[in-house]
Motif scaffolding. Structure first.
Motif, short mmCIF file in Angstrom:
data_model
loop_
_atom_site.label_atom_id
_atom_site.label_comp_id
_atom_site.label_asym_id
_atom_site.label_seq_id
_atom_site.Cartn_x
_atom_site.Cartn_y
_atom_site.Cartn_z
N SER A 222 35.93 39.33 30.56
CA SER A 222 36.97 40.35 30.52
C SER A 222 36.35 41.66 30.05
CB SER A 222 38.11 39.94 29.59
OG SER A 222 37.67 39.87 28.25
N SER A 223 37.03 42.73 30.30
CA SER A 223 36.56 44.06 29.88
C SER A 223 37.77 44.98 29.72
CB SER A 223 35.58 44.65 30.90
OG SER A 223 36.21 44.81 32.16
N ALA A 224 37.53 46.12 29.10
CA ALA A 224 38.60 47.10 28.90
C ALA A 224 38.03 48.50 29.06
CB ALA A 224 39.22 46.93 27.51
N THR A 225 38.75 49.34 29.75
CA THR A 225 38.33 50.72 29.98
C THR A 225 39.51 51.65 29.75
OG1 THR A 225 38.79 50.51 32.35
CG2 THR A 225 36.52 50.13 31.62
N ILE A 226 39.20 52.88 29.36
CA ILE A 226 40.22 53.91 29.14
C ILE A 226 40.21 54.85 30.33
CG2 ILE A 226 40.96 55.80 27.65
CD1 ILE A 226 39.57 54.41 25.34
N GLU A 227 41.36 55.07 30.92
CA GLU A 227 41.50 55.99 32.04
C GLU A 227 42.35 57.17 31.58
OE1 GLU A 227 43.08 53.74 35.26
OE2 GLU A 227 41.19 52.72 35.67
N PHE A 228 41.79 58.35 31.76
CA PHE A 228 42.43 59.55 31.21
C PHE A 228 42.35 60.69 32.20
CE2 PHE A 228 42.23 63.54 28.85
CZ PHE A 228 43.32 63.44 28.00
N ASP A 229 43.46 61.35 32.41
CA ASP A 229 43.46 62.59 33.18
C ASP A 229 44.48 63.54 32.55
OD1 ASP A 229 46.02 61.87 34.13
OD2 ASP A 229 45.15 60.84 35.85
N ILE B 168 40.37 41.14 33.78
CA ILE B 168 40.10 39.74 33.52
C ILE B 168 39.52 39.10 34.78
CG2 ILE B 168 42.50 39.17 34.07
CD1 ILE B 168 42.29 36.80 32.21
N VAL B 169 38.45 38.35 34.63
CA VAL B 169 37.81 37.66 35.75
C VAL B 169 38.13 36.18 35.62
CG1 VAL B 169 35.65 37.13 36.92
CG2 VAL B 169 35.97 39.37 35.83
N ILE B 170 38.79 35.63 36.63
CA ILE B 170 39.17 34.22 36.62
C ILE B 170 38.46 33.48 37.75
CG2 ILE B 170 41.39 34.62 35.51
CD1 ILE B 170 42.70 34.50 38.26
N LYS B 171 38.16 32.23 37.52
CA LYS B 171 37.45 31.41 38.49
C LYS B 171 38.18 30.08 38.63
CE LYS B 171 32.87 29.53 39.55
NZ LYS B 171 31.46 29.38 39.07
N ARG B 172 38.31 29.64 39.87
CA ARG B 172 39.01 28.38 40.13
C ARG B 172 38.12 27.20 39.73
NH1 ARG B 172 43.15 27.72 43.99
NH2 ARG B 172 42.45 29.64 45.01
N LYS B 173 38.73 26.19 39.15
CA LYS B 173 38.02 24.95 38.84
C LYS B 173 37.99 24.10 40.10
CE LYS B 173 39.60 25.01 34.02
NZ LYS B 173 40.38 24.28 32.98
#
Length: 395
Positions: A205-212, A222-227
Motif C-alpha cells: 500500500s502507499s499514500a500520496t498527497i494531491e494538491f492544486d 492498495i495492491v491486492i492479489k488473488r489467492k
C-alpha cells in the motif's frame, strides 16, 4: 518504550480520577457559553491561513471485490487530526483537565468525503462517535465506515491477477486555500485485527498527497492479489484432466461401440462442468481472461474429437471392396513403414499411374493410422496451449 507508554497511561488515569464533574461542566460552559463557540466557523484565528488536516487510514479488511461493477469494498476507520484555535484552555484552571470528549456534531470538523465512492455522497462517521479534544486545541476524530470505491479491475491474468485500487479522500466543499489535507504515514495502516479474506490478500500500500489550487486530497493506494490455490484445484486442474481424457479417445479402437459413447460422455462432462464453474469465472467483457480463452480452445478440440469419432465410426464399416481414400492410405503406409522399418516399404508415391504398385490398405488399418496421427497432433496442441497459457498468466 512500553514502560513509558504505561507511565503515561497511569498518569492520565490518575489525573482522570481526580477530576470532578464540576470541572468538566465549567469547561463546557466556558467554551460554548462564555466563548460562544460556533461550529459553523472554520477554527482558525487567522481566516486567511488554511487549516491543516492530517489523515490516516486504518484497514480492517476487504469485504468484497466485484469485477462486474468494478468495485472494491473495504472496512476501516480514519484517524483525522486538526487544530481548533477556538477549543483551547489552560488545564491548571480546571484541576488538570487535559482532554475532553465531545459528540462529532458539536464541533467543527472538515467536510472530508470519499472522492471515488461508488454510492451517493454521505458524511463520514455517525452521531454517536466522540471527538477527542486536547487542551492545546488538537482534535482527533476517528470515523469508522465501510468504503465502496471504484477500481479498474483487469481479470486478464485470472487467477493470478493483481490489482491496484485507489481510495481517495477529499475536502469536498472547501478549496485548498481553506483546508489542506496532509498525510504522515507511508501507506495504509493495517489493523492488528485485520480479517483475512478467503480470495484476496494485500501485498502493499502507499499514500500520496494531491494538491492544486482548487482541491486538496489524499490518495491511499492498495495492491491486492488473488489467492490462486482454490481456482487451480477446482477450475484449471479439472479442465486439464478433461482435455486429456478427450485426447485419449484416439487410443480407443474406432470399431468398438464404446468409443463414441465415451467421447460424448467426456464432452458432456466438460459442458456440465463449465456450467457449474461459470459463476467462479470473472464475468466481464472489458478484458477476457486468458483462462476463458484456454477453456474455449479445449472445448473446440473436444467438439472436433466428437465429430471425428462420428465420421470414423461410419468409415470403418465400409467393406474392403470400397477403396480407401488416398490421404488415409498414405498415412497408413507411412505408419506401417515406420513400424516395420523395412526397406520394402519405401515412401509410396500417391499417383493414379502407379496405384497398382501401392500395397493394399484396409479401412481398419487406415482409421487406426489416422487415430495415431491425430493423437500426437492433439497432444502437441494441448501441451503447447497449456504451457503458453500458464506462462502468460503466472508471470
Amino acid at each position: 518504550m512500553k514502560s513509558t507508554q504505561l507511565w503515561i497511561f497511569i498518569s492520565l488515569f490518575r489525573v482522570a480520577i481526580l477530576h470532578r464533574n464540576t470541572d468538566v461542566q465549567s469547561l463546557l460552559t466556558q467554551i460554548f457559553t462564555n466563548n460562544s463557540y460556533n461550529k459553523l466557523i472554520r477554527p482558525s484565528t487567522d481566516q486567511s491561513a488554511p487549516t491543516e488536516v492530517d489523515i490516516r487510514f486504518n484497514l480492517y479488511g476487504i469485504n468484497d471485490v466485484n469485477e462486474i461493477d468494478q468495485k472494491l469494498i473495504t472496512a476501516g476507520w480514519l484517524s483525522i487530526v486538526w487544530k481548533d484555535d477556538l477549543l483551547t484552555w489552560t488545564p491548571a484552571s480546571y484541576n488538570g483537565l487535559y482532554i475532553l470528549y465531545l459528540p462529532q456534531d458539536n464541533v467543527w470538523k472538515p467536510d472530508i468525503s470519499l472522492q471515488n465512492g461508488f454510492s451517493e455522497l454521505e458524511e463520514l462517521g455517525s452521531k454517536f462517535i466522540q471527538v477527542l479534544v486536547g487542551s492545546s486545541g488538537y482534535l482527533t476524530w476517528r470515523p469508522s465506515q465501510v468504503f465502496e470505491t471504484r477500481c479498474n479491475l483487469d481479470s486478464k491474468y485470472f487467477p493470478f491477477d493483481e490489482h491496484k485500487c485507489d481510495i481517495i479522500f477529499v475536502s469536498w466543499s472547501h478549496s485548498s486555500q481553506d483546508i489542506v489535507l496532509t498525510q504522515t504515514t507511508n501507506g495504509i495502516e493495517l489493523s492488528d485485527g485485520l480479517e483475512s479474506h478467503g480470495e484476496w490478500e494485500i501485498t502493499s500500500s502507499s499514500a500520496t498527497i494531491e494538491f492544486d489550487y482548487m482541491t486538496s486530497s489524499v490518495k491511499f493506494t492498495i495492491v491486492i492479489k488473488r489467492k490462486p490455490l482454490y481456482m487451480i484445484l477446482h477450475i484449471i486442474l479439472p479442465i486439464i484432466l478433461l482435455a486429456l481424457l478427450d485426447i485419449f479417445t484416439f487410443k480407443i479402437p474406432a470399431d468398438t461401440g464404446e468409443r463414441l459413447g465415451y467421447t460424448i460422455t467426456v464432452w458432456l462432462s466438460f459442458a456440465v462442468f463449465l456450467t457449474i464453474v461459470s459463476d467462479s469465472l470473472p464475468q466481464t467483457s472489458e478484458s477476457v481472461p486468458i483462462v476463458s480463452i484456454y477453456i474455449i480452445i479445449q472445448l473446440l478440440m473436444g467438439t472436433l474429437v466428437v465429430l471425428i469419432s462420428t465420421v470414423e465410426a461410419g468409415l470403418i464399416t465400409n467393406p474392403d471392396s470400397v477403396p480407401v481414400y488416398k490421404i488415409l492410405r498414405f498415412i497408413a503406409l507411412r505408419l506401417r513403414q515406420n513400424n516395420v522399418k523395412s526397406a520394402e516399404y519405401t515412401e509410396p508415391k500417391i499417383d493414379s499411374e502407379i496405384d497398382s504398385e501401392i500395397p493394399e490398405v484396409k479401412w481398419k488399418e487406415a482409421i487406426n493410422a489416422l487415430d495415431t496421427c491425430l493423437f500426437y497432433i492433439s497432444m502437441g496442441i494441448f501441451l503447447l496451449t497449456t504451457i503458453i497459457c500458464l506462462c502468460i498468466i503466472a508471470t
